[in-house]
Design an enzyme around this catalytic site. Structure first.
Site, PDB file in Angstrom:
ATOM      1  N   ASP A   1       0.885  -1.163   0.000  1.00 48.16           N
ATOM      2  CA  ASP A   1       0.000   0.000   0.000  1.00 48.16           C
ATOM      3  C   ASP A   1       0.929   1.220   0.000  1.00 48.16           C
ATOM      4  O   ASP A   1       2.072   1.133   0.449  1.00 48.16           O
ATOM      5  CB  ASP A   1      -0.901  -0.019   1.251  1.00 48.16           C
ATOM      6  CG  ASP A   1      -2.065   0.963   1.097  1.00 48.16           C
ATOM      7  OD1 ASP A   1      -2.932   0.958   1.971  1.00 48.16           O
ATOM      8  OD2 ASP A   1      -2.076   1.721   0.098  1.00 48.16           O
TER       9      ASP A   1
ATOM     10  N   CYS B   1      -6.547 -27.062  14.174  1.00 51.07           N
ATOM     11  CA  CYS B   1      -7.797 -27.767  14.524  1.00 51.07           C
ATOM     12  C   CYS B   1      -7.600 -29.268  14.607  1.00 51.07           C
ATOM     13  O   CYS B   1      -8.394 -29.971  15.246  1.00 51.07           O
ATOM     14  CB  CYS B   1      -8.880 -27.406  13.524  1.00 51.07           C
ATOM     15  SG  CYS B   1      -9.377 -25.682  13.704  1.00 51.07           S
TER      16      CYS B   1
ATOM     17  N   CYS C   1      -7.356 -27.722   9.499  1.00 42.49           N
ATOM     18  CA  CYS C   1      -6.023 -27.101   9.570  1.00 42.49           C
ATOM     19  C   CYS C   1      -5.196 -27.740  10.677  1.00 42.49           C
ATOM     20  O   CYS C   1      -5.714 -28.429  11.564  1.00 42.49           O
ATOM     21  CB  CYS C   1      -6.135 -25.589   9.790  1.00 42.49           C
ATOM     22  SG  CYS C   1      -6.347 -25.040  11.491  1.00 42.49           S
TER      23      CYS C   1
ATOM     24  N   CYS D   1     -12.961 -27.709  10.582  1.00 46.67           N
ATOM     25  CA  CYS D   1     -11.735 -27.236   9.923  1.00 46.67           C
ATOM     26  C   CYS D   1     -10.676 -28.327   9.958  1.00 46.67           C
ATOM     27  O   CYS D   1     -10.538 -29.033  10.965  1.00 46.67           O
ATOM     28  CB  CYS D   1     -11.226 -25.984  10.657  1.00 46.67           C
ATOM     29  SG  CYS D   1      -9.676 -25.326   9.985  1.00 46.67           S
TER      30      CYS D   1
ATOM     31  N   HIS E   1      -4.993 -20.401  12.473  1.00 48.20           N
ATOM     32  CA  HIS E   1      -6.328 -20.907  12.111  1.00 48.20           C
ATOM     33  C   HIS E   1      -7.150 -19.847  11.379  1.00 48.20           C
ATOM     34  O   HIS E   1      -7.791 -20.136  10.356  1.00 48.20           O
ATOM     35  CB  HIS E   1      -7.106 -21.377  13.343  1.00 48.20           C
ATOM     36  CG  HIS E   1      -8.558 -21.550  13.040  1.00 48.20           C
ATOM     37  ND1 HIS E   1      -9.071 -22.636  12.345  1.00 48.20           N
ATOM     38  CD2 HIS E   1      -9.614 -20.719  13.254  1.00 48.20           C
ATOM     39  CE1 HIS E   1     -10.373 -22.481  12.164  1.00 48.20           C
ATOM     40  NE2 HIS E   1     -10.729 -21.324  12.705  1.00 48.20           N
TER      41      HIS E   1
HETATM   42  O1  LIG Z   1      -8.571   4.385   0.016  1.00 45.97           O
HETATM   43  C1  LIG Z   1      -7.580   3.736   0.391  1.00 45.97           C
HETATM   44  N1  LIG Z   1      -6.371   3.978  -0.165  1.00 45.97           N
HETATM   45  C2  LIG Z   1      -5.253   3.310   0.233  1.00 45.97           C
HETATM   46  N2  LIG Z   1      -5.270   2.374   1.167  1.00 45.97           N
HETATM   47  C3  LIG Z   1      -6.461   2.078   1.796  1.00 45.97           C
HETATM   48  C4  LIG Z   1      -6.480   1.129   2.828  1.00 45.97           C
HETATM   49  C5  LIG Z   1      -7.681   0.860   3.479  1.00 45.97           C
HETATM   50  N3  LIG Z   1      -7.965   0.046   4.536  1.00 45.97           N
HETATM   51  C6  LIG Z   1      -9.284   0.255   4.776  1.00 45.97           C
HETATM   52  N4  LIG Z   1      -9.950  -0.322   5.762  1.00 45.97           N
HETATM   53  C7  LIG Z   1      -9.254  -1.100   6.768  1.00 45.97           C
HETATM   54  C8  LIG Z   1     -10.209  -1.155   7.925  1.00 45.97           C
HETATM   55  N5  LIG Z   1      -9.682  -2.095   8.892  1.00 45.97           N
HETATM   56  C9  LIG Z   1     -10.750  -3.065   9.208  1.00 45.97           C
HETATM   57  C10 LIG Z   1     -10.296  -3.976  10.333  1.00 45.97           C
HETATM   58  O2  LIG Z   1      -9.851  -3.207  11.441  1.00 45.97           O
HETATM   59  C11 LIG Z   1      -8.781  -2.300  11.134  1.00 45.97           C
HETATM   60  C12 LIG Z   1      -9.192  -1.333  10.054  1.00 45.97           C
HETATM   61  N6  LIG Z   1      -9.852   1.098   3.915  1.00 45.97           N
HETATM   62  C13 LIG Z   1      -8.857   1.521   3.091  1.00 45.97           C
HETATM   63  C14 LIG Z   1      -8.861   2.459   2.061  1.00 45.97           C
HETATM   64  C15 LIG Z   1      -7.654   2.740   1.422  1.00 45.97           C
END
Ligand SMILES: O=c1[nH]cnc2cc3nc(NCCN4CCOCC4)[nH]c3cc12
Length: 372
Positions: A93, A309, A306, A304, A335
């Site tokens: 990312d 499990c 795995c 499961c 898991h």
């Molecule tokens: O627009 C985005 N651009 C670049 N990277 C991202 C990463 C992203 N990650 C999430 N959501 C992650 C949400 N998680 C869910 C579980 O608990 C932690 C946060 N939304 C996102 C949107 C983008």
């Protein structure tokens, strides 16, 4: 060609499809769930265990690796694959999202973002050019454009501004990108506003990226709103290219995302909730820390197959977690990742054999989803 994607089989009654993503570090069968390895490790798992679990591709974060240990060290070590001993595909990312969600944001303008590190408060600047250079130094197979992901909720004006910036930053990333063995994906923004999603998709598909992410979702909006945005955004993207829904990974959201034509997913959820003693099972979530499991000698998920499990009981894993034993984190993480990766394999088979919709309905009927 750094990356190629082919659709193998389309579902007849949904937008689901099975595909194959060819990358410099190997082939990925889609739909695929990418375990998150933010700091060059999928927490508590070794690369060999990830292979055993069936992980095909993992995600790492530019923001974190830039701050620590620094892109230079990873480059000197021979790149991220060598550094972390993972010889399969990696997606990074670009850092935009992490700067907004993690750092102490100092300033954002058309040039880039100035922020203070969440680690030691030191001041830094990230721009489309710098985020692209860092990812070239890391050597991931798929790099993401540096974008601006607005929070939820956000005003129309705020989202429109982020779309404009994301498109102009995407051009600058494309301009700065110079690695033949690395694909650069565009990220579509636009919040929950249809016309802005259409504008963002049009501006980004005009730049002809080899793949597209749908950003700006899974940021706190209700799931039904995320699904609504997917319904009108996925068709705006080229069907011959991979579509990646960022930050999504609960079983129900994976099924819905596949149904709506998404090919790639990532989420910290399975590894994060594992560390809080929550196991994903075919009959819903099992909070194995709870006292009710103290004498439960069943596996985390009796259905499961795995390694965890087949060899350990809920009682033992609960004991480890209560005693803060590292093995407890490892077993629940192993898991949970296996559960999601196995689910994606079952989804691919169901699409190939033409019973995906039936599979999705039966899975959900059994998986009593309670919001995490
Ligand atoms: O627009 C985005 N651009 C670049 N990277 C991202 C990463 C992203 N990650 C999430 N959501 C992650 C949400 N998680 C869910 C579980 O608990 C932690 C946060 N939304 C996102 C949107 C983008």
């Amino acid at each position: 060609m750094t990356i190629a994607f082919e659709v193998i089989k389309e579902c007849k009654d949904t937008r689901a499809r099975v595909g194959r993503l060819y990358t410099p570090h190997g082939v990925v069968d889609t739909p695929v769930f990418m375990p998150v390895g933010t700091q060059a490790t999928v927490k508590a798992m070794s690369p060999e265990e990830l292979e055993e679990i069936g992980a095909q591709i993992i995600l790492s974060n530019t923001y974190h690796l830039y701050l620590r240990p620094g892109a230079e060290i990873i480059k000197e070590a021979g790149g991220l694959h060598r550094f972390m001993h993972w010889n399969h595909p990696i997606l990074t990312d670009s850092g935009g999202f992490q700067v907004f969600s993690l750092a102490d944001l100092r300033q954002i303008n058309d040039e880039g973002v100035t922020f203070r590190s969440h680690i030691d408060g030191s001041s830094h600047f990230l721009s489309p050019e710098k985020a692209t250079e860092i990812q070239m130094a890391l050597g991931s197979d798929i790099a993401m454009c540096f974008d601006e992901c607005p929070p939820y909720p956000a005003s129309y004006e705020q989202v429109e501004k982020a779309v404009k910036r994301t498109s102009s930053w995407a051009e600058r990333c494309l301009e700065a990108h110079r690695r033949e063995d690395q694909a650069l994906f565009g990220i579509v923004q636009g919040g929950v506003f249809r016309d802005l999603r259409e504008r963002s998709a049009a501006e980004l598909t005009a730049l002809d990226f080899p793949g597209y992410a749908i950003g700006g979702l899974s940021v706190g909006e209700p799931k039904r709103l995320m699904y609504e945005v997917l319904d009108y955004t996925v068709p705006l993207l080229p069907a011959s290219k991979p579509r990646y829904l960022m930050g999504v990974g609960t079983p129900d959201a994976l099924l819905e995302g596949v149904k709506k034509g998404v090919d790639m997913f990532d989420c910290v959820l399975p590894t994060r909730v594992a560390r809080n003693g929550l196991a994903l099972t075919s009959s819903g979530k099992v909070v194995v820390r709870n006292a009710r499991y103290a004498r439960d000698y069943e596996p985390l998920d009796p259905e499961c197959d795995c390694y965890v499990c087949r060899n350990y009981t809920r009682a033992y894993i609960r004991h480890l977690l209560k005693a803060n034993e590292i093995l407890g984190l490892r077993l629940t993480t192993y898991h949970n990742l296996y559960f999601l990766i196995r689910l994606m394999a079952k989804i691919r088979t169901a699409v190939m054999e033409g019973y995906f919709l039936k599979f999705a309905e039966e899975f959900m009927a059994k998986y009593l989803e309670k919001e995490v």
